[in-house]
Design a protein around this motif. Structure first.
Motif, PDB file in Angstrom:
ATOM      1  N   LEU A   1       6.188  -7.411  17.305  1.00  0.00           N
ATOM      2  CA  LEU A   1       5.806  -6.188  18.008  1.00  0.00           C
ATOM      3  C   LEU A   1       6.998  -5.242  18.130  1.00  0.00           C
ATOM      4  CD1 LEU A   1       3.473  -4.765  19.457  1.00  0.00           C
ATOM      5  CD2 LEU A   1       4.120  -5.961  21.547  1.00  0.00           C
ATOM      6  N   ASN A   2       8.154  -5.785  18.467  1.00  0.00           N
ATOM      7  CA  ASN A   2       9.365  -4.953  18.561  1.00  0.00           C
ATOM      8  C   ASN A   2       9.698  -4.296  17.226  1.00  0.00           C
ATOM      9  OD1 ASN A   2       9.751  -5.517  21.270  1.00  0.00           O
ATOM     10  ND2 ASN A   2      11.110  -7.261  20.883  1.00  0.00           N
ATOM     11  N   ALA A   3       9.524  -5.040  16.141  1.00  0.00           N
ATOM     12  CA  ALA A   3       9.807  -4.502  14.811  1.00  0.00           C
ATOM     13  C   ALA A   3       8.840  -3.367  14.462  1.00  0.00           C
ATOM     14  CB  ALA A   3       9.727  -5.621  13.773  1.00  0.00           C
ATOM     15  N   LEU A   4       7.563  -3.553  14.811  1.00  0.00           N
ATOM     16  CA  LEU A   4       6.568  -2.500  14.553  1.00  0.00           C
ATOM     17  C   LEU A   4       6.867  -1.244  15.378  1.00  0.00           C
ATOM     18  CD1 LEU A   4       3.232  -4.566  14.429  1.00  0.00           C
ATOM     19  CD2 LEU A   4       4.261  -3.278  12.541  1.00  0.00           C
ATOM     20  N   GLU A   5       7.290  -1.434  16.622  1.00  0.00           N
ATOM     21  CA  GLU A   5       7.616  -0.285  17.475  1.00  0.00           C
ATOM     22  C   GLU A   5       8.824   0.472  16.944  1.00  0.00           C
ATOM     23  OE1 GLU A   5       5.878  -1.858  21.789  1.00  0.00           O
ATOM     24  OE2 GLU A   5       7.977  -2.234  21.256  1.00  0.00           O
ATOM     25  N   ARG A   6       9.828  -0.278  16.518  1.00  0.00           N
ATOM     26  CA  ARG A   6      11.005   0.378  15.945  1.00  0.00           C
ATOM     27  C   ARG A   6      10.654   1.116  14.664  1.00  0.00           C
ATOM     28  NH1 ARG A   6      15.036   2.985  17.218  1.00  0.00           N
ATOM     29  NH2 ARG A   6      15.297   1.478  18.923  1.00  0.00           N
ATOM     30  N   LYS A   7       9.806   0.501  13.842  1.00  0.00           N
ATOM     31  CA  LYS A   7       9.348   1.148  12.604  1.00  0.00           C
ATOM     32  C   LYS A   7       8.617   2.447  12.919  1.00  0.00           C
ATOM     33  CE  LYS A   7       6.295   0.231   8.627  1.00  0.00           C
ATOM     34  NZ  LYS A   7       5.334  -0.757   8.057  1.00  0.00           N
ATOM     35  N   GLN A   8       7.718   2.404  13.912  1.00  0.00           N
ATOM     36  CA  GLN A   8       6.967   3.600  14.294  1.00  0.00           C
ATOM     37  C   GLN A   8       7.908   4.681  14.824  1.00  0.00           C
ATOM     38  OE1 GLN A   8       4.287   4.759  13.540  1.00  0.00           O
ATOM     39  NE2 GLN A   8       2.912   5.394  15.189  1.00  0.00           N
ATOM     40  N   TYR A   9       8.864   4.272  15.637  1.00  0.00           N
ATOM     41  CA  TYR A   9       9.811   5.249  16.209  1.00  0.00           C
ATOM     42  C   TYR A   9      10.613   5.930  15.097  1.00  0.00           C
ATOM     43  CZ  TYR A   9      13.530   7.197  19.144  1.00  0.00           C
ATOM     44  OH  TYR A   9      14.408   8.048  19.765  1.00  0.00           O
ATOM     45  N   ASP A  10      11.042   5.165  14.127  1.00  0.00           N
ATOM     46  CA  ASP A  10      11.835   5.734  13.022  1.00  0.00           C
ATOM     47  C   ASP A  10      11.001   6.727  12.215  1.00  0.00           C
ATOM     48  OD1 ASP A  10      13.989   4.228  13.787  1.00  0.00           O
ATOM     49  OD2 ASP A  10      13.677   2.643  12.302  1.00  0.00           O
ATOM     50  N   VAL A  11       9.751   6.366  11.912  1.00  0.00           N
ATOM     51  CA  VAL A  11       8.888   7.270  11.134  1.00  0.00           C
ATOM     52  C   VAL A  11       8.560   8.517  11.956  1.00  0.00           C
ATOM     53  CG1 VAL A  11       6.643   7.521  10.016  1.00  0.00           C
ATOM     54  CG2 VAL A  11       7.909   5.385   9.774  1.00  0.00           C
ATOM     55  N   GLU A  12       8.254   8.322  13.228  1.00  0.00           N
ATOM     56  CA  GLU A  12       7.939   9.471  14.083  1.00  0.00           C
ATOM     57  C   GLU A  12       9.148  10.388  14.237  1.00  0.00           C
ATOM     58  OE1 GLU A  12       4.286   8.147  16.982  1.00  0.00           O
ATOM     59  OE2 GLU A  12       6.299   7.483  17.565  1.00  0.00           O
TER      60      GLU A  12
ATOM     61  N   MET B   1       0.849  -1.193   0.000  1.00  0.00           N
ATOM     62  CA  MET B   1       0.000   0.000   0.000  1.00  0.00           C
ATOM     63  C   MET B   1       0.888   1.248   0.000  1.00  0.00           C
ATOM     64  SD  MET B   1      -2.933   1.114   2.746  1.00  0.00           S
ATOM     65  CE  MET B   1      -3.886  -0.358   2.432  1.00  0.00           C
ATOM     66  N   PHE B   2       0.544   2.244  -0.783  1.00  0.00           N
ATOM     67  CA  PHE B   2       1.325   3.467  -0.876  1.00  0.00           C
ATOM     68  C   PHE B   2       0.719   4.529   0.034  1.00  0.00           C
ATOM     69  CE2 PHE B   2       1.924   7.701  -2.750  1.00  0.00           C
ATOM     70  CZ  PHE B   2       3.299   7.761  -2.717  1.00  0.00           C
ATOM     71  N   PHE B   3       1.587   5.176   0.825  1.00  0.00           N
ATOM     72  CA  PHE B   3       1.128   6.251   1.703  1.00  0.00           C
ATOM     73  C   PHE B   3       1.763   7.552   1.236  1.00  0.00           C
ATOM     74  CE2 PHE B   3       1.060   2.379   4.271  1.00  0.00           C
ATOM     75  CZ  PHE B   3      -0.277   2.374   4.634  1.00  0.00           C
ATOM     76  N   SER B   4       0.937   8.572   1.122  1.00  0.00           N
ATOM     77  CA  SER B   4       1.386   9.813   0.505  1.00  0.00           C
ATOM     78  C   SER B   4       2.232  10.679   1.414  1.00  0.00           C
ATOM     79  CB  SER B   4       0.163  10.625   0.029  1.00  0.00           C
ATOM     80  OG  SER B   4      -0.678  10.923   1.139  1.00  0.00           O
ATOM     81  N   SER B   5       2.226  10.432   2.716  1.00  0.00           N
ATOM     82  CA  SER B   5       2.954  11.321   3.613  1.00  0.00           C
ATOM     83  C   SER B   5       3.412  10.568   4.846  1.00  0.00           C
ATOM     84  CB  SER B   5       2.070  12.495   4.029  1.00  0.00           C
ATOM     85  OG  SER B   5       1.000  12.038   4.865  1.00  0.00           O
ATOM     86  N   LEU B   6       4.340  11.201   5.583  1.00  0.00           N
ATOM     87  CA  LEU B   6       4.778  10.642   6.858  1.00  0.00           C
ATOM     88  C   LEU B   6       3.608  10.509   7.821  1.00  0.00           C
ATOM     89  CD1 LEU B   6       8.151  12.552   7.475  1.00  0.00           C
ATOM     90  CD2 LEU B   6       7.876  10.112   7.043  1.00  0.00           C
ATOM     91  N   GLU B   7       2.700  11.480   7.776  1.00  0.00           N
ATOM     92  CA  GLU B   7       1.542  11.435   8.672  1.00  0.00           C
ATOM     93  C   GLU B   7       0.687  10.197   8.394  1.00  0.00           C
ATOM     94  OE1 GLU B   7      -2.102  14.260  10.326  1.00  0.00           O
ATOM     95  OE2 GLU B   7      -0.940  14.893   8.586  1.00  0.00           O
ATOM     96  N   ASP B   8       0.492   9.876   7.128  1.00  0.00           N
ATOM     97  CA  ASP B   8      -0.265   8.662   6.771  1.00  0.00           C
ATOM     98  C   ASP B   8       0.422   7.412   7.316  1.00  0.00           C
ATOM     99  OD1 ASP B   8      -2.158  10.128   5.422  1.00  0.00           O
ATOM    100  OD2 ASP B   8      -1.166   9.934   3.479  1.00  0.00           O
TER     101      ASP B   8
END
Length: 600
Positions: free
Chosen positions: A45-56, A1-8
């Protein structure tokens, strides 16, 4: 899925994280689930948290000049979902963060502190709890490294003489300020007899300080002796810093101030004897030890006799002398037994901050180098205070209040001169914030926001504020706040107050009514609270409600990982109590009952 922005991406990742956390929680409750499945889910779960932290992190860096990123929020009125950026200009007034323990207040604090530092602000953190691995200290170091400000760290912890800053917190405070501060801390709820004793404690301290100021001025009219002592104190402070090394994090047991050889190296050729002979009565550099020295009735009488015997002819000195002797006359009108009672209370109270580890921190140098850092336009700072309340809770609260008074006095200069203390805004984060509050804080909250100082108070409930300040002052204090974060709470009265605080909204509901062979739609408007008891009780860890100006959101807070062990962690020096424990364990192992126990 393509997301248009960091916020998405942030919003989508937040959905995935919630699903994964829910699935992981359910999996752990099932007895039939194999360990490898739990481990696999934990890794996901750890991978998702790290992914979220990097994007945030990317989102934070992109928007750092605009405001502070708090997490993914849902508008309580429109139900729109978006990444929440709170503009810096809307966070000038103070904030309070409510919530019971283990619900996410500390993680939110760390997220905000990180962005304060990236934004270029100054920060003060009061962390009474400390805790295993010293999460806040270690995270602060990582944040400072990230923002290229590691050399700005200031650490205050009396338990560790090799690491703590040395400063005299009452240096630079006025006579009335010191007298008011100490009498207020000693008698925080001055009612009935306590009101009398509080007033008398203030009178004793005021008389003492006015006396020392008069004698210092009379014996050193040019200020030469004061200037010489100031230079000596600065040299002493710099010598202590040099012996410890530049890096605060490099704890060096060899340079412990308790070591007689090191103490000799610090204080050699720096004794007070020569200066004291020139000016025996020091007011400019008065410490808690000096105040403690004069608190007996006999020494106060000796001080009065000394002042009476000093001959002055300069008009201002004559006025000062008359004022001090007038204060003594009023003091002596009060029976000695009352003086004895108050003096004993003052002596016991001030002994706590004049002796031992606290005395070493507060009285080793007579100046306050922290004031220079507060006002330095070229260099910022990040100050962490560890008052260690679990070792000495009452003393830790005293330290917190003294520190707040020091900050209040420094920013009071801005109010008088109209000139900024520092071009950087100062954000103070008070974990277990109620321990730093005192009657009079309502005035601080009212004034300091406009002078470049923003206070963030983290506490469990409104009841904590009321127990420290009383209901009236607690209410007045809250009137100076414009940002509220509310995590899960248990106190029912606090919950009711929060519901009123967030207000109500009109909700239009529709229903289809059947009758006479036809259907029609009815519309009805209902008024309901934006925040309800149920919605508050349903909050999970890292979820909270936000109120700021006209904003009302429920937020999934920005993710803050635990301390990254691969980046290195600070390990505190072993303290004497731990060494005692080790000796007892060794003795028990050698001579204890189990030492001779043979297996059956």
């Amino acid at each position: 899925m393509f997301f248009s922005s960091l916020e998405d991406k942030i919003i989508n990742n937040d959905k995935e994280l919630k699903r994964a956390r829910k699935e992981f929680k359910e999996m752990k409750h099932k007895g039939s689930v194999f360990k490898f499945q739990i481990k696999k889910m934990s890794s996901k779960l750890n991978a998702l948290e790290r992914k979220q932290y990097d994007v945030e992190t990317k989102y934070i860096l992109k928007n750092i000049k605009r405001g502070v990123y708090l997490g993914v929020g849902v508008n309580l009125e429109t139900f729109d979902k978006k990444a929440i950026i709170l503009p810096w200009e809307d966070w000038i007034n103070h904030s309070i963060i409510y919530g019971t323990t283990r619900m996410g207040k500390t993680k939110m604090m760390l997220n905000i502190i990180r962005q304060n530092l990236l934004h270029g602000d100054n920060v003060i953190i009061n962390d009474p709890k400390g805790g295993i691995d010293h999460e806040i200290l270690n995270q602060l170091v990582l944040f400072l490294r990230e923002s290229d400000r590691l050399d700005e760290l200031i650490y205050i912890n009396p338990v560790y003489p090799n690491a703590t800053e040395y400063f005299n917190p009452i240096y630079g405070l006025g006579d009335d300020d010191i007298a008011s501060l100490l009498s207020t801390i000693l008698y925080p709820n001055a009612q009935g007899d306590a009101a009398f004793y509080s007033g008398y404690a203030f009178a004793i301290l005021k008389t003492l300080l006015y006396s020392l100021r008069f004698l210092e001025t009379a014996m050193d009219p040019t200020g030469a002796s004061v200037a010489a002592l100031e230079k000596k104190e600065q040299e002493k402070y710099l010598r202590i810093k040099k012996l410890r090394g530049k890096e605060l994090l490099n704890f060096d047991i060899e340079n412990n101030l308790a070591n007689p050889d090191v103490a000799e190296r610090i204080f050699s050729d720096m004794t007070y004897t020569e200066l004291d002979n020139k000016n025996a009565f020091n007011r400019t550099f008065v410490t808690f030890k000096d105040i403690l020295h004069y608190l007996s009735w006999g020494r106060m009488e000796d001080l009065q006799s000394t002042i009476t015997s000093v001959v002055v002819d300069e008009p201002r000195l004559i006025v000062m002398k008359d004022e001090v002797l007038s204060l003594f006359e009023k003091l002596m009108e009060i029976p000695k037994e009352h003086h004895a009672k108050v003096a004993l209370s003052l002596t016991n109270f001030i002994s706590d901050v004049a002796n031992g580890l606290l005395g070493a921190m507060f009285c080793t140098v007579r100046i306050n180098p922290l004031l220079a850092r507060l006002s330095d336009p070229k260099r910022g700072f990040a100050m962490l205070i560890h008052p260690s309340p679990l070792k000495f809770k009452k003393v830790a609260e005293t330290v917190n209040k003294i520190f707040m008074k020091m900050i209040e006095s420094a920013y009071g200069v801005v109010s008088v001169t109209g000139r900024k203390l520092n071009h950087r805004r100062l954000y103070a984060h008070l974990d277990e914030g109620e321990s730093s509050l005192y009657p009079g804080i309502e005035s601080v909250l009212n004034k300091l926001a406009g002078l470049g100082f923003t206070l963030n108070i983290y506490t469990q409930s409104i009841a904590d504020l009321e127990s420290k300040l009383g209901k009236t002052i607690a209410k007045v204090s809250q009137d100076s706040l414009n940002t509220y974060f509310v995590f899960k709470m248990n106190d029912t009265d606090s919950i009711d107050t929060i519901k009123d605080m967030f207000g109500e909204t009109s909700v239009t509901s529709t229903n289809i009514v059947h009758g006479n062979g036809e259907a029609r739609i009815n519309f009805s408007a209902n008024i309901q609270s934006l925040v309800t008891t149920k919605s508050l009780s349903n909050l999970r860890p890292a979820e909270c409600f936000l109120k700021n100006l006209d904003r009302r959101y429920q937020i999934s807070c920005a993710f803050v990982p635990d301390v990254d062990q691969t980046q290195g962690v600070i390990v505190m020096d072993e303290i004497e109590v731990e060494r005692t424990f080790s000796r007892l364990v060794a003795l028990d192992t050698k001579f204890g009952l189990h030492a001779n126990t043979q297996p059956a």
